[in-house]
Enzyme design. Structure first.
Site, PDB file in Angstrom:
ATOM      1  N   SER A  26       0.818  -1.222   0.000  1.00  9.16           N
ATOM      2  CA  SER A  26       0.000   0.000   0.000  1.00  9.16           C
ATOM      3  C   SER A  26       0.850   1.269   0.000  1.00  9.16           C
ATOM      4  CB  SER A  26      -0.886  -0.003   1.251  1.00  9.16           C
ATOM      5  OG  SER A  26      -1.719   1.132   1.270  1.00  9.16           O
ATOM      6  N   GLY A  27       0.499   2.210  -0.862  1.00 11.95           N
ATOM      7  CA  GLY A  27       1.089   3.552  -0.810  1.00 11.95           C
ATOM      8  C   GLY A  27       2.597   3.617  -0.960  1.00 11.95           C
ATOM      9  N   ASP A  40      -6.776  -2.095  -1.085  1.00 14.31           N
ATOM     10  CA  ASP A  40      -7.832  -2.724  -1.884  1.00 14.31           C
ATOM     11  C   ASP A  40      -7.739  -4.243  -1.888  1.00 14.31           C
ATOM     12  OD1 ASP A  40      -9.035  -0.251  -2.808  1.00 14.31           O
ATOM     13  OD2 ASP A  40      -7.257   0.029  -4.024  1.00 14.31           O
ATOM     14  N   HIS A  50      -6.299  -2.648 -10.595  1.00 13.59           N
ATOM     15  CA  HIS A  50      -7.179  -1.538 -10.236  1.00 13.59           C
ATOM     16  C   HIS A  50      -6.434  -0.234 -10.493  1.00 13.59           C
ATOM     17  CE1 HIS A  50      -9.892   1.125  -8.309  1.00 13.59           C
ATOM     18  NE2 HIS A  50      -9.178   1.305  -7.229  1.00 13.59           N
ATOM     19  N   HIS A  80      -7.014   4.317 -11.203  1.00 15.15           N
ATOM     20  CA  HIS A  80      -7.881   5.487 -11.297  1.00 15.15           C
ATOM     21  C   HIS A  80      -7.562   6.190 -12.614  1.00 15.15           C
ATOM     22  CE1 HIS A  80      -9.207   5.981  -6.832  1.00 15.15           C
ATOM     23  NE2 HIS A  80      -8.970   4.721  -7.105  1.00 15.15           N
ATOM     24  N   ASP A 112     -12.147  -5.780 -29.669  1.00 14.71           N
ATOM     25  CA  ASP A 112     -10.974  -6.652 -29.593  1.00 14.71           C
ATOM     26  C   ASP A 112     -10.698  -7.109 -28.164  1.00 14.71           C
ATOM     27  OD1 ASP A 112     -10.196  -6.864 -32.256  1.00 14.71           O
ATOM     28  OD2 ASP A 112      -8.979  -5.049 -32.203  1.00 14.71           O
ATOM     29  N   HIS A 156     -16.232   5.477  -8.364  1.00 16.30           N
ATOM     30  CA  HIS A 156     -14.903   5.070  -7.931  1.00 16.30           C
ATOM     31  C   HIS A 156     -13.959   4.961  -9.141  1.00 16.30           C
ATOM     32  CE1 HIS A 156     -12.487   2.301  -5.018  1.00 16.30           C
ATOM     33  NE2 HIS A 156     -11.695   2.846  -5.911  1.00 16.30           N
ATOM     34  N   TYR A 175      -5.341 -13.882 -34.463  1.00 14.55           N
ATOM     35  CA  TYR A 175      -4.606 -12.652 -34.173  1.00 14.55           C
ATOM     36  C   TYR A 175      -3.372 -13.029 -33.357  1.00 14.55           C
ATOM     37  CZ  TYR A 175      -3.718  -7.893 -32.520  1.00 14.55           C
ATOM     38  OH  TYR A 175      -3.143  -6.670 -32.253  1.00 14.55           O
TER      39      TYR A 175
END
Lengths: 230, 230, 230, 230
Positions: free
Chosen positions: C45-46, C76, C95, C97, C120, C169, C227
């Site tokens: 974290s952080g 999270d 995850h 932002h 795709d 979020h 592909y």
């Protein structure tokens, strides 16, 4: 500053334009004039920036005739030299197709003064030229581009308003030197980007109060300026 | 932290601001205050970031008078020192003209809280000051810029709301240190960019539920915070 | 793949997320699960990305309890482990932002499928969760974030729809591995950016024809995929 | 130019596309045709750009059959070869999912000519194809993508209009060589970005005067072209 130094400054100014992210492909050119105001140093036409040298810069007279240099000068040379002939206080000119300033030129809108970032560089809205006529376009197009700029500045001082948007084309920025005109081109693009956002948020966004415009311009450019170092 | 360390921190914070892409030309300045809260270290005015050193940082007292340093301090120094005088919990101040936060300041809109990214840093909408009057602009402009910020925070705590938008100007961010104020300036720009997009998608986008705002703020800044390392 | 290799992959995936420009400050985390599906490796974290090492990655069990590592896992983590418990086909979770995907989450709009770039990677519009209730927010917030995702996927397969927008979020992306979930997070941000522009140009822009969606998805992910390299 | 040189040019052109910021992940491919117009060199499918070498380029004939190379060619190969078969003046083809050009393709709008940046590269609005039918999509999809482009160019010369937007998909750019098609792809993205902004500012923004379009195109590409070096 001798001609060798001017070549170096103009070359560096052209490379700074790239460093500031204002150039796509070879779009963009910077020039500077010597102290006697009879010779202009300008970027060669369509040459890549990755190996640009002071020696490649082209020296032209005020009619745009090549005086020194192996390469063709920028195709916009007639616009540059005309601006030097008519605008006494201008020592450098930068032309770009930077995204947001060009967007305003394409929308045929002057660039409103919404904030102090703008006021720090441009004393009022950045003016838009009229479109060139068919005749002006078909003959001496580049010189006539300069003419419509000069026409638009009939009652505007290019020293306190060092930029213009040519309708359907893009911005020219001025300065007391080549390097200074690049700084104004960078500032123009930044305030154009923020003006795009401001209008998107609020079609009726208020213009900056005239007394704040005056204050910001004066603290940076006026007689009692106190921005930057002495 | 002694003054030498504070010079180093403030210099590094100014350079971090550039690293985060929040600076165009020389627009932007960061300061920090010492533990005794009687000396402020701030960036010199209009100096390029490419060769900035801790020695160039200017030390001023809480009236903005230079105590140490050869260079002029940032022209925004009176705003910074006023904020330190009035905001006890603030140890660092960052001023930028970052694109999206300035866009909101120009549109004269507070920055709504649309999501948890915002809630992680700012406990509610980021406030907008009123415009300065003509008198406030013409005399002691920079100090009065601080005054309108303080006026706006009459009922707001700058620790839980570490940023403000000055109408027609741009953002100031606060923090418990110079470096922390830069982090908040970066977060402010990010959430401003996303708010611009959110409003473009949907004029009536809902504000974040107040209980989610509370939760996100608390998990990072509250008594039982569990974000980051101990 | 043993746990040491998984640590390396998860660390590299976190750094790739930065390389793709999806991370501001320390916002963003990637995890991966081992083959036995009983241990998850996740970013601490952080912690800053500039000196992140595989050794710093935290190993947790499927309840989110730390099994190995000196640092706290991402705040999270309860969301990640819940997704691994419920989504069998998912081997990696990212995850972020990221700006444009978060913008859609904030506007509380699903991300429509406007083109083949989207098709795709995502077989249909990228779903939006409902907002969490006050109770879900105040207790076990991160686990409940996972619950609303799982609830939204009641009739959706996370393998053919490897992303979701959590209301107010931001996005979570999935993949068969940590690295693959980063690829989907990058694709999600790109298609979100283009969807923002598409809607700006034309509020009523048509969705991609369903047979083109099927074709593009199949040629990359179907039984007869052709592909990429074998 | 022999086949070894063509491999080198096509590899370099693919890497230039990345350098110009037009590629996300592995989306994008460039090809070039030999002087005899019977062999096409193209990027392999889904291969990372970080270690791309001329040897990895795949040589195919005009039916798309691999003649040389260990890797699968780009999945878009049938589109490329069809364009070479039908467009005599075209020596290079670039396909991207660049953000702004793709945005217009997704909005199913041709790209209007708003300014001289556009006119320097594209003689008029950049055309949009019709969508493929279900049958065209389900069988020989990539070749049919080429067919709808050729159909759209029934009365358009791909030399003076070196780009097209495939509805719901994205842009293809052409050129007299692989490198030249990349230049046109870069120009297309730039003018698409500015067109997005122009429309945002003013829904009814005027198209560039036809005589300015003619002038700009001619000064760069016409018989008396005077842009760039001889």
């Amino acid at each position: 500053m001798n001609l060798t130094e001017l070549r170096e400054e103009v070359c560096r100014a052209n490379l700074d334009l790239v460093g500031h992210g204002l150039v796509t492909l070879t779009w963009g050119n910077v020039s500077g004039i010597n102290d006697d105001r009879d010779l202009v140093v300008i970027k060669p036409s369509g040459v890549g920036y990755d190996r640009m040298t002071p020696e490649q810069m082209v020296v032209v007279d005020l009619d745009g005739k090549v005086v020194e240099g192996e390469l063709r000068p920028s195709s916009d040379t007639p616009t540059h030299v005309l601006l030097y002939r008519r605008f006494e206080g201008v020592g450098g000119v930068t032309h770009t197709h930077s995204r947001c300033a060009t967007t305003f030129a394409q929308a045929r809108m002057e660039l409103p003064c919404f904030g102090t970032t703008h006021a720090d560089h441009f004393f009022g809205p950045v003016p838009l030229t009229r479109p060139l006529s068919q005749r002006e376009t078909e003959t001496a197009y580049e010189a006539n581009t300069g003419e419509v700029i000069v026409e638009r500045f009939a009652e505007i001082d290019p020293v306190s308003m060092p930029a213009v948007l040519v309708a359907g084309h893009g911005p020219f920025a001025f300065g007391h030197s080549a390097g200074d005109s690049v700084v104004n081109a960078v500032a123009l693009e930044a305030v154009a980007e923020m003006a795009l956002g401001t209008i998107a948020l609020r079609r009726d966004a208020p213009r900056l109060e005239s007394y704040v415009l005056q204050k910001h311009y004066d603290r940076k450019h006026g007689a009692g300026a106190y921005y930057g170092q002495k």
